[in-house]
Design an enzyme around this catalytic site. Structure first.
Site, short mmCIF file in Angstrom:
data_model
loop_
_atom_site.label_atom_id
_atom_site.label_comp_id
_atom_site.label_asym_id
_atom_site.label_seq_id
_atom_site.Cartn_x
_atom_site.Cartn_y
_atom_site.Cartn_z
CG ASP A 148 3.17 8.22 -33.04
OD1 ASP A 148 3.87 8.00 -33.48
OD2 ASP A 148 3.41 10.07 -33.45
CB ILE A 149 0.37 8.96 -28.80
CG1 ILE A 149 -0.23 6.82 -28.71
CG2 ILE A 149 -0.67 9.58 -27.81
CD1 ILE A 149 0.08 6.91 -27.49
CD GLU A 163 5.78 8.66 -29.66
OE1 GLU A 163 6.17 10.03 -30.29
OE2 GLU A 163 6.28 8.73 -28.64
#
Length: 357
Positions: A225-226, A268
């Site tokens: 996950d960003i 994301e």
């Protein structure tokens, strides 16, 4: 003298009409021409007229006898279609050239045997036969043809064969196959990043679980996950966010093997499927992704300074000590991702203990 010269003049005028491609005039000339001839000459002239008429068609016209499955007549267009002359085709069982058959009435599904279909056709239960064939040409090429035919009856009303036409549909089939591949790709691909989508990711895990049960080989998944992605969207706009998503997916692809699968499974969030990979190997891949993303400079329009991004990753491994289904594996990796994000971010978690960079 008159009877011999008249057919010649008529035949010459018939040829001129054929050259001018006037079908109605052709029929008129042919009718008046044949009435003036003796039977044997008339029969020969009719054959010549038929050859002339069919030579103006791009389709191959034929008459097929069922008892021998050979052609009683086949037009000269067969030379361009398959490379065989009409005389050669009359000695060939056309079925010997067929590689694959798809019957229109059978939902275009491939068939392995003509027996049942031929039985119904010979009984007169099929008034129109329409099929596509993949055939081998004289020079060894493989092309698709479509065949449309109707029953041929003898004087007693018995079906003795079929009369029909063959047409080259190779370009059409290739276009259909290309469109089909594109539709499959669209159904399996994330439109923004070009990676696999969520459905493909979980289907791959389910397939690998079954395989690993037979082979007893481990596999792992990463959920990445960003970090602070919402802030990036808020500060720079969604177009910048989309650009960063694409760049990060490209970075991840450089960190995995061709046999691995990268998928965008959420806004994301990315999933990475690693077949034949232990927990230790998965951690090495995840750590490499984290470090590579952190070092990368993301340049956006109207920004002098680059944007820095990081990712957090959770790992789950399916081995002899951890036999889970796809949902359970995802939940385990997602839980470890949550731990990584809530204890500092830009790190990897393979259990409840986080290893900080």
């Amino acid at each position: 003298m008159t009877s011999t010269r008249k057919p010649k003049r008529t035949y010459q005028s018939l040829f001129k009409v054929l050259e001018n491609k006037e079908p109605k005039s052709v029929a008129k000339k042919a009718a008046s021409f044949t009435k003036s001839l003796p039977f044997s000459t008339k029969s020969q002239r009719l054959k010549e007229e038929l050859d002339l008429l069919t030579s103006y068609s791009s389709d191959t016209i034929y008459r097929l006898r069922y008892n021998s499955m050979t052609y009683d007549y086949i037009s000269p267009a067969i030379v361009k279609l398959l490379g065989f002359t009409p005389e050669e085709m009359k000695k060939i069982n056309f079925r010997s050239l067929i590689i694959e058959t798809k019957i229109i009435s059978n939902g275009m599904k491939s068939i392995k045997s003509f027996d049942e279909l031929e039985k119904t056709r010979k009984n007169g239960d099929v008034n129109k036969w329409q099929a596509d064939y993949l055939v081998r040409t004289r020079d060894g090429r493989k092309i698709w043809l479509t065949d449309v035919s109707y029953p041929w009856f003898d004087d007693d009303g018995n079906i003795i064969g079929s009369i029909g036409s063959l047409r080259d549909i190779n370009d059409r089939v290739e276009a259909e196959e290309k469109n089909s591949r594109e539709l499959v790709k669209m159904a399996n691909t994330d439109p923004l990043t070009g990676t696999a989508n969520r459905r493909v990711f979980f289907e791959s895990i389910d397939t690998e679980i079954k395989r690993s049960q037979r082979t007893e080989s481990p596999f792992s998944i990463l959920i990445a996950d960003i970090d602070f992605f919402k802030k990036i969207n808020d500060d720079y706009g969604h177009s910048t966010g989309d650009k960063i998503l694409k760049e990060i997916s490209e970075i991840m692809l450089t960190c995995v093997r061709d046999t691995d699968l990268l998928a965008r499974i959420g806004g994301e969030e990315f999933g990475i499927f690693l077949p034949d990979t232990s927990e230790e190997g998965a951690y090495w891949v995840a750590d490499r992704i984290c470090k590579t993303v952190a070092k990368h400079n993301f340049f956006v329009k109207d920004s002098i300074m680059p944007i820095k991004c990081t990712v957090s990753i959770g790992i789950a491994c399916n081995d002899e000590n951890n036999e889970l289904n796809s949902s359970e594996l995802y939940k385990q990796a997602d839980t470890r991702l949550y731990i990584a994000k809530n204890t500092g971010r830009n790190q990897v978690s393979k259990d409840e203990i986080v290893n900080l960079h």
